[in-house]
Design a protein around this motif. Structure first.
Motif, short mmCIF file in Angstrom:
data_model
loop_
_atom_site.label_atom_id
_atom_site.label_comp_id
_atom_site.label_asym_id
_atom_site.label_seq_id
_atom_site.Cartn_x
_atom_site.Cartn_y
_atom_site.Cartn_z
N GLU A 278 1.45 12.49 -5.82
CA GLU A 278 2.57 13.18 -5.17
C GLU A 278 3.31 14.07 -6.15
OE1 GLU A 278 4.87 9.89 -3.62
OE2 GLU A 278 6.19 9.91 -5.35
N ASP A 279 4.02 15.04 -5.60
CA ASP A 279 4.80 15.94 -6.44
C ASP A 279 5.89 15.17 -7.16
OD1 ASP A 279 3.30 18.12 -5.84
OD2 ASP A 279 4.68 18.91 -4.32
N ARG A 280 6.15 15.59 -8.37
CA ARG A 280 7.19 14.94 -9.14
C ARG A 280 8.56 15.44 -8.69
NH1 ARG A 280 7.27 14.49 -15.65
NH2 ARG A 280 9.39 13.67 -15.88
N LEU A 281 9.47 14.51 -8.46
CA LEU A 281 10.83 14.87 -8.04
C LEU A 281 11.76 14.74 -9.22
CD1 LEU A 281 10.91 12.86 -4.67
CD2 LEU A 281 10.38 15.28 -5.01
N GLU A 282 12.77 15.59 -9.26
CA GLU A 282 13.74 15.55 -10.35
C GLU A 282 15.06 15.02 -9.80
OE1 GLU A 282 12.85 16.15 -13.34
OE2 GLU A 282 10.90 17.03 -12.85
N THR B 1 10.31 12.69 1.70
CA THR B 1 9.60 12.07 0.57
C THR B 1 8.74 13.17 -0.06
OG1 THR B 1 8.07 10.28 -0.01
CG2 THR B 1 7.76 11.24 2.15
N ALA B 2 8.28 12.94 -1.29
CA ALA B 2 7.52 13.99 -2.00
C ALA B 2 6.22 14.31 -1.27
CB ALA B 2 7.23 13.51 -3.42
N ALA B 3 5.80 15.58 -1.32
CA ALA B 3 4.49 15.99 -0.77
C ALA B 3 3.40 15.20 -1.48
CB ALA B 3 4.29 17.48 -0.98
N ALA C 260 18.30 11.80 -10.18
CA ALA C 260 18.69 10.46 -10.64
C ALA C 260 18.27 9.45 -9.59
CB ALA C 260 20.21 10.41 -10.86
N GLU C 261 17.80 8.28 -10.07
CA GLU C 261 17.31 7.27 -9.14
C GLU C 261 18.41 6.30 -8.72
OE1 GLU C 261 13.43 5.39 -9.94
OE2 GLU C 261 13.23 6.91 -11.51
N ALA C 262 18.32 5.85 -7.47
CA ALA C 262 19.24 4.82 -6.97
C ALA C 262 18.47 3.81 -6.15
CB ALA C 262 20.32 5.48 -6.11
N SER D 163 0.84 -1.19 0.00
CA SER D 163 0.00 0.00 0.00
C SER D 163 0.88 1.24 0.00
CB SER D 163 -0.92 0.02 1.23
OG SER D 163 -1.46 1.33 1.39
N LYS D 164 0.82 1.97 -1.10
CA LYS D 164 1.64 3.18 -1.20
C LYS D 164 1.16 4.25 -0.21
CE LYS D 164 3.01 2.36 -6.00
NZ LYS D 164 4.39 1.96 -5.81
N ALA D 165 -0.13 4.25 0.11
CA ALA D 165 -0.64 5.20 1.10
C ALA D 165 -0.06 4.87 2.47
CB ALA D 165 -2.17 5.16 1.13
N LEU E 1 12.85 9.69 -0.62
CA LEU E 1 12.34 8.34 -0.79
C LEU E 1 11.20 8.33 -1.81
CD1 LEU E 1 12.41 5.40 0.30
CD2 LEU E 1 10.63 6.12 1.92
N LEU E 2 11.34 7.55 -2.90
CA LEU E 2 10.25 7.38 -3.86
C LEU E 2 9.35 6.25 -3.42
CD1 LEU E 2 11.90 7.54 -7.41
CD2 LEU E 2 10.51 9.30 -6.30
N GLU E 3 9.95 5.16 -3.00
CA GLU E 3 9.16 3.99 -2.62
C GLU E 3 9.99 3.05 -1.77
OE1 GLU E 3 8.31 1.19 -5.75
OE2 GLU E 3 10.27 1.43 -6.64
N PHE E 4 9.30 2.23 -1.00
CA PHE E 4 9.93 1.08 -0.36
C PHE E 4 9.46 -0.17 -1.07
CE2 PHE E 4 10.47 3.25 3.96
CZ PHE E 4 11.86 3.21 3.92
N HIS F 15 18.13 0.54 -14.67
CA HIS F 15 17.76 1.28 -15.89
C HIS F 15 16.38 0.80 -16.27
CE1 HIS F 15 22.11 1.27 -15.68
NE2 HIS F 15 22.20 2.17 -16.63
N LYS F 16 15.36 1.65 -15.99
CA LYS F 16 13.99 1.15 -16.08
C LYS F 16 13.38 1.20 -17.47
CE LYS F 16 13.03 1.54 -11.35
NZ LYS F 16 12.19 1.63 -10.24
N ARG F 17 13.85 2.11 -18.31
CA ARG F 17 13.21 2.24 -19.62
C ARG F 17 13.72 1.17 -20.58
NH1 ARG F 17 10.39 6.92 -20.34
NH2 ARG F 17 10.31 8.10 -18.41
N VAL G 17 0.78 10.15 -10.38
CA VAL G 17 -0.42 9.48 -9.88
C VAL G 17 -0.13 7.98 -9.73
CG1 VAL G 17 -2.85 8.99 -10.37
CG2 VAL G 17 -1.85 11.19 -11.05
N LYS G 18 -0.45 7.42 -8.55
CA LYS G 18 -0.11 6.02 -8.27
C LYS G 18 -1.29 5.26 -7.69
CE LYS G 18 4.63 7.30 -7.07
NZ LYS G 18 5.78 7.06 -6.18
N ALA G 19 -1.55 4.09 -8.25
CA ALA G 19 -2.52 3.19 -7.63
C ALA G 19 -1.93 2.74 -6.29
CB ALA G 19 -2.76 1.99 -8.53
N VAL H 235 1.76 6.66 -12.95
CA VAL H 235 1.72 7.52 -14.14
C VAL H 235 2.48 8.81 -13.83
CG1 VAL H 235 0.25 8.79 -15.76
CG2 VAL H 235 -0.49 6.56 -14.87
N VAL H 236 3.62 8.98 -14.50
CA VAL H 236 4.41 10.21 -14.37
C VAL H 236 3.90 11.13 -15.47
CG1 VAL H 236 6.73 11.22 -14.32
CG2 VAL H 236 6.37 8.90 -13.47
N ALA H 237 2.95 11.99 -15.11
CA ALA H 237 2.19 12.75 -16.11
C ALA H 237 3.01 13.92 -16.67
CB ALA H 237 0.90 13.28 -15.49
#
Ligand code: AMP
Ligand code: GLY
Length: 427
Positions: A188-192, A120-122, A194-196, A105-107, A285-288, A216-218, A145-147, A157-159
């Motif tokens: 949540e707000d989009r963060l700019e 973490t992002a607002a 590099a991801e690790a 649960s992301k919430a 933190l983007l996610e656990f 490398h996700k893409r 936007v995240k389920a 969805v990174v809009a």
């Protein structure tokens, strides 16, 4: 001494890497993988039970007297596999269902981060589409936007603009795009930056941080095209140097473990922090994730010395000695070989060749993900088919070895990115 009997649950490249690393541990005498894949051959033992069959896996582990179960994917953890095994007295590396909500649960995860004071992002949590739309419009930049629930990595969805974010929120909340997983959403707000990927092995209280890795996700080179489960990884990632790693330990893992214990859900297992490192070096933190990353594990297992079986067993039993895990001074690169059509509809059944030649490249190892044995043949059976992992004294040499090994392998429709590790190798 007769070695420990270990059961690894899952069937991807992550589980193949974990199983091989465990089989190399002096304390381990037997490693089975349920259900495994085309790479589950001696000394590994395949067990034909799917990773989501909690009751069958539990009965099997009890009946066959396993000393340790190591759970690879998140779904069985969220479904309570660790609790079922613990109830029958089987030590399990992987969190309880209550602690696995950090990924389920992301919430919940955002709430824990907020209560623990982790950057973490607002964000806002919504079940009503009009309220969600109002929040989206109130933000200066288009938010993400995240389920709320598990969507196999597809629920984010990174809009590009506000309208797209609003449409994503409506499709989840009104049209049920992700079913029950999207009945609640996090925006949540989009963060700019590099991801690790930074992992810690945790025993509920103590933890040890593993070398930082970058995924490398893409699907396409230059980070273009749709997101995938991960097309390749390397480590240690210089993006997260010693000082930043120490901050992540102090400001992410320490408070998270303290908070989880305080909430009655102590975290045992691999805690994977997906971080965004801002251009000024600040981590957020983007996610656990409540398990090892894939393909991060194919890098991590190559960077750890010492008895891996002992370390995972100690974590599972709540007696982790953080000094027992020894980091090597090597570098590792893992390149994913994906099937035709990935990450969309993939084709299966393509014959694979060249594995023996690839494995002969110094420092290289070929890990199976979506493969299957069809008589004498090995064929593709999933999106990410193989992961070629190589180690060397430098990142550049590890990269060259991984690509040299990958070049030996053939199957129709094979896709790979040729720029794994590029961020650390520029100049
Ligand atoms: P998640 O599953 O929450 O990690 O999201 C999947 C991917 O979406 C992440 O790996 C990021 O690439 C991207 N993402 C998620 N949240 C954000 C955010 N707040 N800002 C920018 N990108 C994000
Ligand atoms: N490679 C990202 C993940 O395992 O979630």
């Amino acid at each position: 001494m007769v070695g420990r009997r270990v059961l690894v649950v899952g069937g991807g490249g992550r589980e193949h890497a974990l199983a091989l690393r465990l089989a190399e541990s002096a304390s381990v005498g037997h490693v089975a993988v349920a259900p495994g894949n085309g790479g589950t051959v001696a000394p590994l033992v395949p067990v034909p039970i799917a990773a989501d069959r909690v009751d069958d896996l539990t009965s099997f582990a009890v009946r066959e007297r396993y000393d340790l179960v190591v759970v690879g994917p998140e779904a069985p953890l969220v479904a309570g596999l660790s609790d079922a095994l613990a109830a029958r007295g089987v030590p399990t590396f992987g969190p309880s269902a209550a602690a696995a909500r950090l990924e389920g649960s992301k919430a919940y995860m955002k709430g824990v981060a907020e209560r623990a004071g982790i950057a973490t992002a607002a964000f806002g949590v919504f079940t009503d589409a009009d309220e969600a739309a109002r929040w989206i419009r109130s933000r200066p930049a288009p938010p993400v936007v995240k389920a709320d629930g598990l969507c196999a990595g597809k629920g984010v969805v990174v809009a590009g603009d506000h309208a797209e974010a609003e449409a994503a929120a409506r499709s989840m909340l009104v049209d049920g795009a992700f079913g029950a997983a999207g009945r609640t959403i996090v925006i949540e707000d989009r963060l700019e930056g590099a991801e690790a990927s930074v992992h810690a092995i945790c025993d509920g209280e103590r933890f040890v941080v593993l070398p930082p890795v970058q995924d490398h996700k893409r699907i396409f080179e230059g980070d273009r095209g749709p997101n995938t489960g991960g097309m390749g990884a390397y480590g240690p990632a210089p993006l997260v140097g010693k000082a930043l790693e120490a901050r992540v330990a102090r400001e992410v893992f320490e408070p998270a473990l303290r908070q989880m214990a305080a909430e009655g859900a102590p975290f045992r297992g691999a805690l994977f922090a997906g971080l965004m490192i801002a251009p000024d070096g600040e981590p957020a933190l983007l996610e656990f994730n409540v398990r090892f990353g894939d393909p991060e594990t194919e890098v991590l297992t190559a960077l750890l010395d010492g008895d891996f079986g002992d370390v995972l067993a100690a974590a599972a039993e709540g007696r982790l000695d953080p000094t027992a895990l020894v980091r090597s001074d090597r570098h590792a690169v893992a390149v994913v070989l994906a099937a035709h059509g990935y990450p969309g509809t993939v084709r299966s059944g393509d014959a694979i060749s060249g594995l023996d030649a690839a494995a002969r490249i110094e420092g290289a190892r070929v890990l199976h993900a979506g493969t299957r044995r069809d008589g004498e043949r090995l064929v593709t059976a999933g999106g990410r088919v193989l992961v070629v992992s190589a180690t060397a004294a430098t990142l550049r040499a590890a990269r060259d070895r991984a690509y040299e090994a990958a070049a030996c392998i053939r199957f129709d429709g094979m896709q790979l990115r040729r720029d794994i590790g590029h961020r650390a190798l520029v100049g």
